[in-house]
Design a protein around this motif. Structure first.
Motif, PDB file in Angstrom:
ATOM      1  N   LEU B 126      -8.598  35.027  -1.286  1.00 42.74           N
ATOM      2  CA  LEU B 126      -7.305  34.554  -0.777  1.00 42.74           C
ATOM      3  C   LEU B 126      -7.128  33.054  -0.947  1.00 42.74           C
ATOM      4  O   LEU B 126      -6.100  32.502  -0.548  1.00 42.74           O
ATOM      5  CB  LEU B 126      -7.174  34.880   0.716  1.00 42.74           C
ATOM      6  CG  LEU B 126      -7.326  36.344   1.108  1.00 42.74           C
ATOM      7  CD1 LEU B 126      -7.358  36.488   2.624  1.00 42.74           C
ATOM      8  CD2 LEU B 126      -6.167  37.154   0.538  1.00 42.74           C
ATOM      9  N   ARG B 129      -3.858  31.433  -1.944  1.00 34.70           N
ATOM     10  CA  ARG B 129      -2.607  31.811  -1.270  1.00 34.70           C
ATOM     11  C   ARG B 129      -2.223  30.828  -0.185  1.00 34.70           C
ATOM     12  O   ARG B 129      -3.041  30.083   0.320  1.00 34.70           O
ATOM     13  CB  ARG B 129      -2.773  33.185  -0.633  1.00 34.70           C
ATOM     14  CG  ARG B 129      -2.998  34.251  -1.655  1.00 34.70           C
ATOM     15  CD  ARG B 129      -2.449  35.536  -1.168  1.00 34.70           C
ATOM     16  NE  ARG B 129      -3.046  36.639  -1.902  1.00 34.70           N
ATOM     17  CZ  ARG B 129      -2.970  37.884  -1.485  1.00 34.70           C
ATOM     18  NH1 ARG B 129      -2.376  38.162  -0.352  1.00 34.70           N
ATOM     19  NH2 ARG B 129      -3.511  38.841  -2.199  1.00 34.70           N
ATOM     20  N   LYS B 130      -0.937  30.921   0.198  1.00 36.86           N
ATOM     21  CA  LYS B 130      -0.447  30.112   1.320  1.00 36.86           C
ATOM     22  C   LYS B 130      -0.564  30.948   2.595  1.00 36.86           C
ATOM     23  O   LYS B 130      -0.533  32.178   2.538  1.00 36.86           O
ATOM     24  CB  LYS B 130       1.025  29.758   1.090  1.00 36.86           C
ATOM     25  CG  LYS B 130       1.265  28.834  -0.092  1.00 36.86           C
ATOM     26  CD  LYS B 130       1.354  27.387   0.369  1.00 36.86           C
ATOM     27  CE  LYS B 130       1.454  26.409  -0.775  1.00 36.86           C
ATOM     28  NZ  LYS B 130       2.794  26.314  -1.315  1.00 36.86           N
ATOM     29  N   ALA B 132       1.515  31.818   4.771  1.00 38.98           N
ATOM     30  CA  ALA B 132       2.583  32.797   4.987  1.00 38.98           C
ATOM     31  C   ALA B 132       2.329  34.091   4.230  1.00 38.98           C
ATOM     32  O   ALA B 132       2.931  35.113   4.523  1.00 38.98           O
ATOM     33  CB  ALA B 132       3.931  32.212   4.579  1.00 38.98           C
ATOM     34  N   GLU B 133       1.449  34.029   3.234  1.00 41.00           N
ATOM     35  CA  GLU B 133       1.191  35.230   2.430  1.00 41.00           C
ATOM     36  C   GLU B 133       0.043  36.066   2.991  1.00 41.00           C
ATOM     37  O   GLU B 133      -0.397  37.003   2.347  1.00 41.00           O
ATOM     38  CB  GLU B 133       0.862  34.819   0.990  1.00 41.00           C
ATOM     39  CG  GLU B 133       2.015  34.147   0.282  1.00 41.00           C
ATOM     40  CD  GLU B 133       1.597  33.597  -1.069  1.00 41.00           C
ATOM     41  OE1 GLU B 133       1.637  34.343  -2.041  1.00 41.00           O
ATOM     42  OE2 GLU B 133       1.223  32.419  -1.143  1.00 41.00           O
ATOM     43  N   LEU B 134      -0.458  35.683   4.143  1.00 40.91           N
ATOM     44  CA  LEU B 134      -1.586  36.412   4.717  1.00 40.91           C
ATOM     45  C   LEU B 134      -1.156  37.222   5.936  1.00 40.91           C
ATOM     46  O   LEU B 134      -0.179  36.894   6.595  1.00 40.91           O
ATOM     47  CB  LEU B 134      -2.685  35.434   5.156  1.00 40.91           C
ATOM     48  CG  LEU B 134      -3.228  34.473   4.110  1.00 40.91           C
ATOM     49  CD1 LEU B 134      -4.400  33.709   4.676  1.00 40.91           C
ATOM     50  CD2 LEU B 134      -3.640  35.209   2.858  1.00 40.91           C
ATOM     51  N   SER B 135      -1.934  38.261   6.248  1.00 40.14           N
ATOM     52  CA  SER B 135      -1.690  39.026   7.465  1.00 40.14           C
ATOM     53  C   SER B 135      -2.340  38.292   8.634  1.00 40.14           C
ATOM     54  O   SER B 135      -3.107  37.347   8.442  1.00 40.14           O
ATOM     55  CB  SER B 135      -2.285  40.413   7.323  1.00 40.14           C
ATOM     56  OG  SER B 135      -3.686  40.299   7.233  1.00 40.14           O
ATOM     57  N   GLY B 136      -2.025  38.739   9.843  1.00 42.37           N
ATOM     58  CA  GLY B 136      -2.542  38.068  11.039  1.00 42.37           C
ATOM     59  C   GLY B 136      -4.063  37.958  11.054  1.00 42.37           C
ATOM     60  O   GLY B 136      -4.620  36.894  11.325  1.00 42.37           O
ATOM     61  N   GLN B 138      -6.122  38.045   8.547  1.00 38.27           N
ATOM     62  CA  GLN B 138      -6.604  37.125   7.508  1.00 38.27           C
ATOM     63  C   GLN B 138      -6.418  35.678   7.926  1.00 38.27           C
ATOM     64  O   GLN B 138      -7.302  34.839   7.727  1.00 38.27           O
ATOM     65  CB  GLN B 138      -5.863  37.393   6.198  1.00 38.27           C
ATOM     66  CG  GLN B 138      -6.217  38.735   5.572  1.00 38.27           C
ATOM     67  CD  GLN B 138      -5.297  39.077   4.420  1.00 38.27           C
ATOM     68  OE1 GLN B 138      -4.139  38.657   4.382  1.00 38.27           O
ATOM     69  NE2 GLN B 138      -5.804  39.869   3.486  1.00 38.27           N
TER      70      GLN B 138
END
Lengths: 305, 360
Positions: B126, B129-130, B132-136, B138
């Motif tokens: 990951l 990634r930013k 905002a592109e992750l789930s809680g 992560q």
């Protein structure tokens, strides 16, 4: 069948009043202006009597040194004032984004200039810039300095109108930046303190990047406004000395009223309009890009869950 | 890794004193959990330790060095926030390396450290990634990773799991427990969830209303609570409290209340002999009841509801006017609405002073 048709038309029926007002109040004058820009039209003629000259006005303007000078002054003015205002406004916001007693009073004071009518601002500054009785020159004199030809020397006059505009419009950028700052996530600020960022590093690496979307929109709004500025300069210098402060809107008004060239004035307005449309589209494009990006990010995040 | 000592530390906001002066010392390399209901001052304590809040009085020492006037960055600590506090405009690698970049650590070293921690936390894929592109879940790991990369002496956690759903929280809790054993650092963890406190803490500090109620190992708090608050806060399902009178019967103390009478152990009888005839509050853990009558003193309860939880069931029962929770094995089902006799393990009965709530 019939009712279905009526139902489908209902929304347009409700939209109609607004559309008609728009057409009359907005599209008609613009269309009129565009049409007029193709005419060699003197105010003593009715529009029907004016000679149709095609793009002649536009071509003439491109060859007109005074117009080019005006265009250049406008761009220089807009670039200088907006740059100064951005630096000052954002800087002030960064300084005043804290809880000190009396801060709300201070903030209100800071945004006062924006609320004053531009004509009044112009008059106010004209008195302050007055060569003998104005506060600036009297202060300079009492301190033993030479008086400054605020409005009578070409480069000083440009500086003077810039100062007046910066005085009036920095608050606009200040309040928008302050609002942006205060809506930044507090915990990210705290995290950066724990991570060891100094005040400056916090501003450069965290605050400014997070404020950027607001700053870009603010910048474009101010640019568009700065290109259209008229009253303050009209009152302060009326474009002089020479053409040193003759911004485009001033030249347009003089072309129409003094030189009695309505067609040419319309063509000039259209050049300004084109410039503003380009800026507005830039702002739209930026907003669209930001929206598309957020949407894409959200989608990616949801797929990952 | 310093020993952390709070010396008469207090905190007020204007005239409101949220934390009266208190002392607390946290041993080197210990996992300490501050636990209590919201508004008890646990987060404020942590934030004072982090340097995000100033002290109104007293001093905090790392070993013998006073630190209350130092900036957060001079305290050698890393912190995980409740809302993760990731920098939204930076990708994960940049988020994790921010502190190192500020400290001008060399590029290769930064990359190596970030990579190592990212792999440990399963977020290596990951890094580009930013947030905002992750789930809680992560994001939670990234926040953890950002703290771990720092290699600081002290780790602070401010309710790091409370924004996760129940299943994920359980998983992360287990991972944290594993991390606690592999990483030898001071860790201070704030939570309102006593299960987190019990499973993670080497030592638990129970706070309420700005006061430290008790500190000790999870077992100490469960078995030897000093007052009614701690007894009620620690343990799930929560302890039952019923009013009763201490009476002397044939040389032995009994607690007698509305619909029940239970004998105390000899040791308790001897200790409490001076409190004879007093009105007290009796604390009974739901786990102190047994269906095996040979093991405890009998008590007759009316079963109101049976909550089936799998291997175990929690019975809501009534004894006189009081409501008691009873934990039983689901293997021997109990019908709701019936009268049932249970055994009470008398050595687990706790007696509290009725007015002060202190354990007698």
């Amino acid at each position: 069948m019939q009712t279905a048709n009526v139902n489908r038309l209902t929304p347009y029926l409700f939209l109609a009043p607004a559309a008609i007002v728009m057409a009359v109040a907005l599209l008609y004058p613009i269309g009129y202006m565009i049409y007029a820009s193709f005419l060699n039209w003197n105010p003593s003629q009715r529009i029907g009597e004016a000679e149709f000259v095609g793009l002649q006005n536009y071509v003439n303007l491109l060859g007109d040194a005074a117009f080019r000078e005006s265009f250049f002054v406008t761009i220089k003015f807009a670039a200088v004032v907006v740059t100064l205002e951005m630096f000052l406004g954002v800087g002030l916001a960064l300084l005043l984004d804290r809880n000190i007693r009396g801060m709300s009073v201070l903030r209100t004071l800071f945004i006062l200039p924006m609320m004053i009518a531009p004509i009044v601002v112009g008059l106010m500054w004209r008195y302050m810039y007055h060569p003998s009785v104005g506060i600036f020159n009297r202060t300079l004199k009492s301190l033993g300095f030479e008086p400054i030809p605020w409005l009578s020397d070409g480069s000083w006059a440009f500086a003077s109108v810039v100062i007046a505009d910066v005085w009036q419009w920095t608050p606009f950028i200040f309040i928008l930046s302050l609002a942006a700052l205060q809506s930044l996530p507090q915990s990210a600020m705290e995290a950066s303190r724990i991570d060891g960022a100094t005040g400056w590093q916090q501003i450069i690496y965290i605050k400014l990047p997070l404020m950027m979307p607001v700053l870009v929109v603010t910048l474009l709004l101010r640019l568009i406004d700065a290109f259209k500025v008229l009253e303050v300069i009209l009152v302060l210098t009326n474009g002089g000395p020479g053409l040193s402060t003759e911004i485009l809107s001033l030249r347009i008004s003089r072309t129409a009223s003094e030189f009695r060239e309505l067609g040419e004035a319309a063509a000039m307005s259209n050049y300004l309009l084109i410039l503003l449309i380009i800026l507005t589209f830039a702002m739209f494009a930026y907003n669209k890009a930001v929206e598309a990006r957020t949407a894409r990010l959200r989608k990616a995040a949801e797929e990952d869950l | 890794m310093p020993r952390i000592t709070f010396d008469q530390v207090s905190k007020s906001y204007g005239a409101v004193e949220v934390l009266p002066p208190f002392d607390l010392s946290l041993d080197d390399g210990e996992f300490t959990v501050l636990v209590g209901p919201s508004g008890c001052g646990k987060s404020t304590t942590l934030r004072m330790l982090a340097g995000l809040e100033t002290l109104s009085g007293g001093e905090i020492y790392f070993d013998d060095k006073p630190i209350s006037r130092l900036d957060p960055k001079e305290r050698d600590l890393a912190m995980v926030f409740q809302d993760y506090a990731l920098y939204p405009h930076m990708n994960i690698a940049k988020n994790m390396s921010f502190a190192l970049r500020l400290a001008r650590v060399s590029k290769s070293e930064i990359q190596e450290k970030v990579q190592r921690v990212a792999e440990m936390l399963n977020i290596a894929h990951l890094l580009e990634r930013k947030p905002a592109e992750l789930s809680g879940g992560q994001r939670q790991r990234v926040a953890m990773g950002r703290a771990l990369v720092r290699d600081a002496g002290t780790f602070l956690f401010d309710e790091p799991l409370s924004n996760l759903d129940a299943k994920l929280r359980g998983k992360m809790r287990a991972e944290l427990a594993e991390m606690r054993d592999t990483i030898d650092k001071n860790m201070v963890y704030v939570t309102h969830d006593q299960v987190e406190a019990m499973t993670l803490g080497d030592r638990i500090v129970v706070m309420s209303d700005g006061l430290i109620q008790q500190q000790g190992t999870p077992e100490e708090l469960f078995k030897q609570p000093v007052n009614k608050f701690v007894a009620g806060f620690i343990g799930a399902p929560t302890m039952n409290f019923v009013d009763a009178e201490l009476v002397d019967e044939t040389g032995k103390l009994w607690v007698r209340g509305d619909g029940f009478a239970l004998p105390l152990t000899d040791a308790d009888s001897a200790r409490l002999s001076s409190a004879k005839d007093r009105n007290v509050t009796v604390g009974l853990r739901p786990s102190s009841f047994t269906a095996d009558l040979t093991q405890g003193a009998p008590i007759e309860l009316k079963v109101v509801v049976s909550e089936y939880l799998g291997a175990q069931s929690v019975l809501v029962t009534r004894c006189g006017a009081a409501e008691l929770l009873v934990e039983t094995q689901s293997a021997s089902p109990v019908k709701a609405g019936t009268l049932q006799t249970f055994g009470v393990l008398t050595d687990e009965i706790m007696i509290f002073d009725k007015s002060s709530g202190l354990r007698l």
